[in-house]
Design an enzyme around this catalytic site. Sequence first.
Site, PDB file in Angstrom:
ATOM      1  CG  ASP A  13      -1.808  -1.247   1.241  1.00 31.16           C
ATOM      2  OD1 ASP A  13      -2.202  -1.716   0.155  1.00 31.16           O
ATOM      3  OD2 ASP A  13      -2.068  -1.762   2.342  1.00 31.16           O
ATOM      4  CE  LYS A  16       2.337  -2.612  -4.344  1.00 32.85           C
ATOM      5  NZ  LYS A  16       2.101  -2.172  -2.947  1.00 32.85           N
ATOM      6  N   GLY A  42      -4.580  -4.328  -3.758  1.00 33.30           N
ATOM      7  CA  GLY A  42      -5.572  -3.260  -3.937  1.00 33.30           C
ATOM      8  C   GLY A  42      -4.806  -2.005  -4.301  1.00 33.30           C
ATOM      9  CG  HIS A  43      -2.188  -1.903  -6.903  1.00 34.83           C
ATOM     10  ND1 HIS A  43      -1.322  -2.421  -7.819  1.00 34.83           N
ATOM     11  CD2 HIS A  43      -1.883  -2.508  -5.728  1.00 34.83           C
ATOM     12  CE1 HIS A  43      -0.530  -3.312  -7.226  1.00 34.83           C
ATOM     13  NE2 HIS A  43      -0.862  -3.381  -5.954  1.00 34.83           N
ATOM     14  CD  GLN A 225       0.424  -9.140  -2.974  1.00 33.87           C
ATOM     15  OE1 GLN A 225       0.891  -9.703  -3.936  1.00 33.87           O
ATOM     16  NE2 GLN A 225      -0.799  -8.645  -2.990  1.00 33.87           N
TER      17      GLN A 225
HETATM   18  P1  GDP Z   1      -0.742   0.284  -3.546  1.00 30.94           P
HETATM   19  O1  GDP Z   1      -1.363  -0.969  -3.066  1.00 30.94           O
HETATM   20  O2  GDP Z   1       0.747   0.316  -3.322  1.00 30.94           O
HETATM   21  O3  GDP Z   1      -1.079   0.630  -4.962  1.00 30.94           O
HETATM   22  O4  GDP Z   1      -1.331   1.460  -2.635  1.00 30.94           O
HETATM   23  P2  GDP Z   1      -2.879   1.644  -2.186  1.00 30.94           P
HETATM   24  O5  GDP Z   1      -3.653   2.133  -3.335  1.00 30.94           O
HETATM   25  O6  GDP Z   1      -3.350   0.433  -1.471  1.00 30.94           O
HETATM   26  O7  GDP Z   1      -2.725   2.761  -1.075  1.00 30.94           O
HETATM   27  C1  GDP Z   1      -2.121   3.978  -1.329  1.00 30.94           C
HETATM   28  C2  GDP Z   1      -3.118   5.116  -1.040  1.00 30.94           C
HETATM   29  O8  GDP Z   1      -2.424   6.345  -1.008  1.00 30.94           O
HETATM   30  C3  GDP Z   1      -4.180   5.281  -2.094  1.00 30.94           C
HETATM   31  O9  GDP Z   1      -5.354   5.733  -1.479  1.00 30.94           O
HETATM   32  C4  GDP Z   1      -3.605   6.350  -3.007  1.00 30.94           C
HETATM   33  O10 GDP Z   1      -4.600   7.091  -3.706  1.00 30.94           O
HETATM   34  C5  GDP Z   1      -2.929   7.217  -2.001  1.00 30.94           C
HETATM   35  N1  GDP Z   1      -1.746   7.965  -2.468  1.00 30.94           N
HETATM   36  C6  GDP Z   1      -0.749   7.562  -3.289  1.00 30.94           C
HETATM   37  N2  GDP Z   1       0.221   8.492  -3.361  1.00 30.94           N
HETATM   38  C7  GDP Z   1      -0.169   9.509  -2.544  1.00 30.94           C
HETATM   39  C8  GDP Z   1       0.425  10.745  -2.156  1.00 30.94           C
HETATM   40  O11 GDP Z   1       1.518  11.106  -2.556  1.00 30.94           O
HETATM   41  N3  GDP Z   1      -0.287  11.517  -1.259  1.00 30.94           N
HETATM   42  C9  GDP Z   1      -1.505  11.141  -0.771  1.00 30.94           C
HETATM   43  N4  GDP Z   1      -2.116  11.941   0.105  1.00 30.94           N
HETATM   44  N5  GDP Z   1      -2.076   9.964  -1.125  1.00 30.94           N
HETATM   45  C10 GDP Z   1      -1.414   9.170  -1.985  1.00 30.94           C
HETATM   46  P1  IMO Z   2      -0.912  -4.267  -2.277  1.00 31.05           P
HETATM   47  O1  IMO Z   2      -0.494  -4.769  -3.622  1.00 31.05           O
HETATM   48  C1  IMO Z   2      -0.899  -4.820   2.040  1.00 31.05           C
HETATM   49  C2  IMO Z   2      -0.920  -8.950   3.524  1.00 31.05           C
HETATM   50  C3  IMO Z   2      -2.171  -9.403   4.252  1.00 31.05           C
HETATM   51  C4  IMO Z   2      -1.560 -10.380   5.228  1.00 31.05           C
HETATM   52  C5  IMO Z   2      -0.464 -11.055   4.398  1.00 31.05           C
HETATM   53  C6  IMO Z   2      -0.869 -12.369   3.767  1.00 31.05           C
HETATM   54  O2  IMO Z   2      -2.198  -3.513  -2.291  1.00 31.05           O
HETATM   55  O3  IMO Z   2       0.196  -3.523  -1.603  1.00 31.05           O
HETATM   56  P2  IMO Z   2      -2.439 -13.044   1.727  1.00 31.05           P
HETATM   57  O4  IMO Z   2      -3.916 -12.831   1.513  1.00 31.05           O
HETATM   58  O5  IMO Z   2      -1.589 -12.427   0.670  1.00 31.05           O
HETATM   59  O6  IMO Z   2      -2.091 -14.468   1.991  1.00 31.05           O
HETATM   60  O7  IMO Z   2      -2.112 -12.254   3.126  1.00 31.05           O
HETATM   61  O8  IMO Z   2      -0.145 -10.124   3.367  1.00 31.05           O
HETATM   62  N1  IMO Z   2      -1.159  -8.397   2.167  1.00 31.05           N
HETATM   63  C7  IMO Z   2      -1.108  -7.093   1.869  1.00 31.05           C
HETATM   64  N2  IMO Z   2      -0.919  -6.008   2.657  1.00 31.05           N
HETATM   65  N3  IMO Z   2      -1.041  -4.655   0.707  1.00 31.05           N
HETATM   66  C8  IMO Z   2      -1.204  -5.720  -0.104  1.00 31.05           C
HETATM   67  O9  IMO Z   2      -1.237  -5.607  -1.449  1.00 31.05           O
HETATM   68  C9  IMO Z   2      -1.276  -7.011   0.476  1.00 31.05           C
HETATM   69  N4  IMO Z   2      -1.445  -8.257  -0.021  1.00 31.05           N
HETATM   70  C10 IMO Z   2      -1.351  -9.085   1.008  1.00 31.05           C
HETATM   71  O10 IMO Z   2      -2.792  -8.320   4.912  1.00 31.05           O
HETATM   72  O11 IMO Z   2      -0.927  -9.705   6.283  1.00 31.05           O
HETATM   73 MG    MG Z   3      -2.846  -1.638  -1.765  1.00 26.76          MG
END
Ligand code: GDP
Ligand code: IMO
Ligand code: MG
Length: 427
Positions: A13, A16, A42-43, A225
Amino acid sequence: MPAIVVLGAQWGDEGKGKATDLLATTDPIDFVVRTSGGHNAGHTIVVNGEKYATHLLPSGILTPGATSVIAGGVVVSPEALFHELDGLIARGVEVADLKVSANAHVIASYHATIDKVTERFLGKNQIGTTGRGIGPAYADKVNRVGVRIADLFDEGILRQKVEAALDVRNHLLTKVYNRRAIEVDAVVEELLSYAERLRPMVCDTSLLLNQALDAGRTVLFEGAQATMLDVDHGTYPFVTSSNPVAGGVCVGAGIGPTRIDRVVGVIKAYTTRVGAGPFPTELFDDDGARLQQLGGEIGVSTGRTRRCGWYDAVVARYASRVNGLTELFLTKLDILGAWERIPVCVAYEVDGQRVEEMPMTQTEFHHATPVYEYFDGWMSDISGCRTFDELPANAQAYVRALEEMSGAPIWGVGVGPGREQTLVVHP
Ligand code: GDP
Ligand code: IMO
Ligand code: MG
């Protein structure tokens, strides 16, 4: 720059999705590829104020002209795939071309059942998985009883494979977990129902990508991840069941390491983690609650609250090392505008000793407490800044200090979720 890897440098998170989308829209990108994990990811991508979340699909699905690829190292739930595609189509998105590897392993509904039952049995030792069946699907793959995408096109083979997969599983479910057995017929029928819609998407994605690279096309590998969730290099056993590190990209895509030009580690200006497991800089006080609230730290896939803590430079250096990062993309700097003083973990103290690098054993990592250095905050809203020079001096100093201690140059800085809210530090 033909092959670029984008990956998570912390516990997931990091942003990415945003980094991938940004690279895919600033440079002409021909392919956006997922190489590991599944719909546990979840991106989030924010385009013109519209928010999209991708799970199994590469974020390139939103970039017209780019081909999205789900490569062989991914575990694919056809149900989740079509659900996600249909969700985007229903929102009026013109979805990009999509290719799926014939070698990718299939997640069937029984994998999710087993994921949840196993977690329940672990009790207080549970991992806190996403419950999507990721671990059981990779376990079947390694145990050589997995079903692959290509098997969906041959009913006889599919039935044999599902029978083999369920044989031991059903003994476990009925005799150990006290559950009902899973019926082979129902699984076969369900999987066959996806075959026709899948057929035109399925190909040899390794051949496709190697030919593309030979032709000088640009390929972006979108990590899911993160480094600290890697089954080999993360905080085992509190990890996912795949290899999100840079090395995993080669295995998952079927390309050689010599193909890769850039490895971008995405890293937040603080740290978050979902699920169980050690996290040295985790905060249990008001600062933690504020990071969680200001950063909107709620999981995109599961809706769980993310644990929050300060930036950990030991983790950053480790991620730079195990991935061979060529650069870092620092996200969410804007969230830190509310603090007068910002702590950064520069080393750990483990059993009375200062350590600068990741401890060798899990026990030592569990015992690690952060050694903090403190930086002056900037106490202002930086989300409107568009160049690095526009940032307040203290924010610039914070970024430069992180760069100094993190093992790779910081290429860009995020000051908000939108595509345009990005500052380039080193072009
Ligand atoms: P990912 O799994 O690595 O793609 O990240 P997620 O989407 O799960 O979580 C990142 C969160 O941060 C999302 O809600 C993005 O919209 C938000 N985000 C990404 N870059 C920035 C930033 O520079 N500033 C802020 N405030 N939010 C950001
Ligand atoms: P993105 O791509 C954050 C974590 C789960 C758990 C562990 C194992 O959005 O960054 P799993 O279901 O993969 O067997 O769970 O990994 N986990 C993540 N945490 N971001 C993710 O994906 C994750 N994908 C798995 O919360 O701790
Ligand atoms: Mg994510």
